[in-house]
Enzyme design. Structure first.
Site, PDB file in Angstrom:
ATOM      1  N   LYS A  75       0.836  -1.177   0.025  1.00 55.68           N
ATOM      2  CA  LYS A  75      -0.071   0.030  -0.066  1.00 55.68           C
ATOM      3  C   LYS A  75       0.897   1.341   0.101  1.00 55.68           C
ATOM      4  O   LYS A  75       1.827   1.330   0.660  1.00 55.68           O
ATOM      5  CB  LYS A  75      -0.968   0.007   1.056  1.00 55.68           C
ATOM      6  CG  LYS A  75      -1.948   1.191   1.007  1.00 55.68           C
ATOM      7  CD  LYS A  75      -2.959   0.886   2.241  1.00 55.68           C
ATOM      8  CE  LYS A  75      -4.011   1.971   2.458  1.00 55.68           C
ATOM      9  NZ  LYS A  75      -4.976   1.745   3.550  1.00 55.68           N
ATOM     10  N   SER A 150      -9.998   1.802   2.460  1.00 58.24           N
ATOM     11  CA  SER A 150      -8.991   2.244   1.574  1.00 58.24           C
ATOM     12  C   SER A 150      -8.019   1.742   1.009  1.00 58.24           C
ATOM     13  O   SER A 150      -7.476   2.213  -0.068  1.00 58.24           O
ATOM     14  CB  SER A 150      -8.245   3.382   2.506  1.00 58.24           C
ATOM     15  OG  SER A 150      -7.365   3.175   3.551  1.00 58.24           O
ATOM     16  N   SER A 174     -10.195  -0.599   6.455  1.00 55.20           N
ATOM     17  CA  SER A 174      -9.634  -0.382   5.375  1.00 55.20           C
ATOM     18  C   SER A 174      -8.851  -1.847   4.698  1.00 55.20           C
ATOM     19  O   SER A 174      -8.267  -1.625   3.512  1.00 55.20           O
ATOM     20  CB  SER A 174      -8.591   0.592   5.414  1.00 55.20           C
ATOM     21  OG  SER A 174      -9.421   1.733   5.183  1.00 55.20           O
TER      22      SER A 174
END
Ligand code: GLN
Length: 475
Positions: A75, A150, A174
């Site tokens: 990420k 997210s 997330s």
């Protein structure tokens, strides 16, 4: 292309080269990344160099480690030395961290191959990846739908076969919510089980890093690599790394609760509730006992989170001032430069959170908002502690619905926030929870069942997750 476990085994025994595995995944990225946009950056050259180093180690008779030659997507809020780390925000434009996050170091030390930085909602604020400054990620299962967020890019990278493993961060859901929407496994570990050193902070008392994978076993492989004490994170628990690969899937004699309020909350689709009930039946068939357990204060989790998380964010994001990182917009004096930079650099949702948080922390309101939210947090911890006196683990939906279309919730922040109604209580409590794919909705898209456990209850959580996964495969 094989499980992460099989790929690492093949590399360690010399049956396959890390380079061929890496090239195969880079080819998968070339074929479909234009459509999916899972990555902000594909680190092709670095990946191939890392693969060659693994192959050279094998040739020397050394063991490169448990992730030998396995591509891992990171990420883009995890710091990578010398490689842009954007948090999908314009404000970090051009910033290259001078160090690797501890999890990145551990992946590399275990022979893993970082293949790129994945897209996210700006600063991890969102549930659909539509808040990225660089455009949304598409759901590989249905490109007209969001991948969740997210960590949408990490979930999509695994679902699309770009990498067998990925890392994300989970502040309110997330990792778990995008895992559910993309049909992969996603784990939020116990707060403090995985070092946050080098994770760009959103809400520091809630943030945790965790794995995405195509199976519970593969998720265990990666979590075992990244967990364990780190002196560089003052909230890191002084515990040895987990050994979840060895935990097995036996649930005979376990007591499992269906978390009533999380399963019957407003907005949970009937088909999602049914999936949780079918998972419960499968656990009974495997020898567990299942009862309904009330966690009454869980319904206030979302409200408390939207005070605590923005409050923390307003403080953490104060460092993006046009001086220390990335973007700078000119102004006649420092204050105007700060304001112009922040106005140009932050997107709407980030600005909304900063304003909410600053308001909640302001003199005269602090106790009514932030203080009250902290008291709710304590109540949730107490209710969950009471639940875990009666059961070993809880189950619930991960997300209220299957993946929704682009734009469906962008005009209504509250509707978007409700995507995390089932996942937020565990962040407030600091407990572990994970999402396991279990069945499909009427639209043919995956449903995730969430498994929750008390702090450091990862072993029991993984046993339950394995049993649900096994039942889902045979269903
Ligand atoms: N969707 C939630 C939010 O927008 C959770 C985000 C997260 O876990 N990083 O805050």
């Amino acid at each position: 292309m094989g499980s992460a476990i099989d790929l690492a085994a093949a590399v360690r025994t010399g049956a396959r080269s890390a380079r061929s595995i890496t090239e195969e995944h880079l080819a998968a990225i070339d074929a479909r990344e234009g459509e999916i946009h899972a990555f902000n950056l594909v680190t092709r050259d670095q990946a191939l160099a890392a693969a060659d180093a693994v192959d050279a180690a094998v040739a020397r008779g050394e063991d490169p480690g448990p992730l030998a030659g396995v591509p891992v997507a990171l990420k883009d809020n995890l710091c990578t030395r010398g490689i842009p780390t954007t948090c999908s925000s314009r404000i970090l434009e051009g910033w290259r961290p001078p160090y690797d996050a501890t999890v990145v170091e551990r992946v590399l030390a275990a022979g893993g191959i970082p293949v790129g930085k994945t897209n996210l909602d700006e600063f991890a604020m969102g549930s659909s990846t539509e808040n990225s400054a660089f455009g949304p990620t598409r759901n590989p299962r249905d490109p007209s739908r969001v991948p969740g967020g997210s960590s949408g890019g990490s979930a999509a990278a695994v679902a699309a076969g770009f990498a067998p493993l990925a890392l994300g961060s989970d502040t309110g859901g997330s990792i778990r919510q995008p895992a559910a929407l993309c049909g992969v496994v996603g784990v939020k570990p116990t707060y403090g089980a995985v070092s946050r050193y080098g994770l760009v902070a959103f809400a520091s008392s809630l943030d945790q890093i965790g794995p995405f994978a195509n199976s519970v076993d593969d998720a265990a492989l990666l979590l075992d690599v990244i967990s364990g004490h780190d002196p560089l994170d003052s909230t890191s628990i002084a515990a040895p790394p987990t050994s979840l690969r060895a935990a097995g899937g036996d649930v005979a004699g376990l007591r499992i609760g269906i978390a009533v309020e999380l399963t019957e909350a407003d907005g949970i689709a009937p088909e999602v509730r049914t999936a949780v009930e079918r998972a419960a039946e499968a656990l009974v068939a495997a020898g567990a006992t299942v009862e309904r357990i009330s966690v009454p204060s869980a319904v206030y989790g979302l409200s408390a989170y939207y005070l605590i998380a923005p409050a923390a964010a307003s403080s953490n994001l104060a460092r993006y001032d046009g001086v220390r990182y990335g973007l700078r917009s000119p102004g006649v004096d420092v204050a105007e430069m700060n304001a112009a930079t922040r106005d140009a650099g932050f997107g709407d949702e980030v600005k909304r959170r900063i304003m909410l948080g600053t308001y909640a922390l302001s003199a005269g309101y602090y106790d009514a908002y932030y203080g009250q939210a902290q008291r709710v947090r304590t109540l949730i911890i107490r209710d969950l502690a009471a639940a875990y006196e009666r059961v070993d683990a809880l189950i619930s939906p991960t997300a209220p619905t299957t993946a929704f279309p682009f734009g469906a919730k962008t005009a209504d922040p509250l509707a978007m926030y409700l995507s995390d109604v089932c996942t937020i209580p565990t962040n407030l409590a600091g407990h572990p929870a994970m999402s396991v794919p279990f069945g499909l909705g009427a639209d043919g898209l995956p449903i995730g069942v969430q498994v929750l456990a008390p702090a450091l209850g990862e072993t029991v959580m993984f046993r339950v997750a394995r049993a649900i996964e096994a039942a889902g495969e045979s269903a």
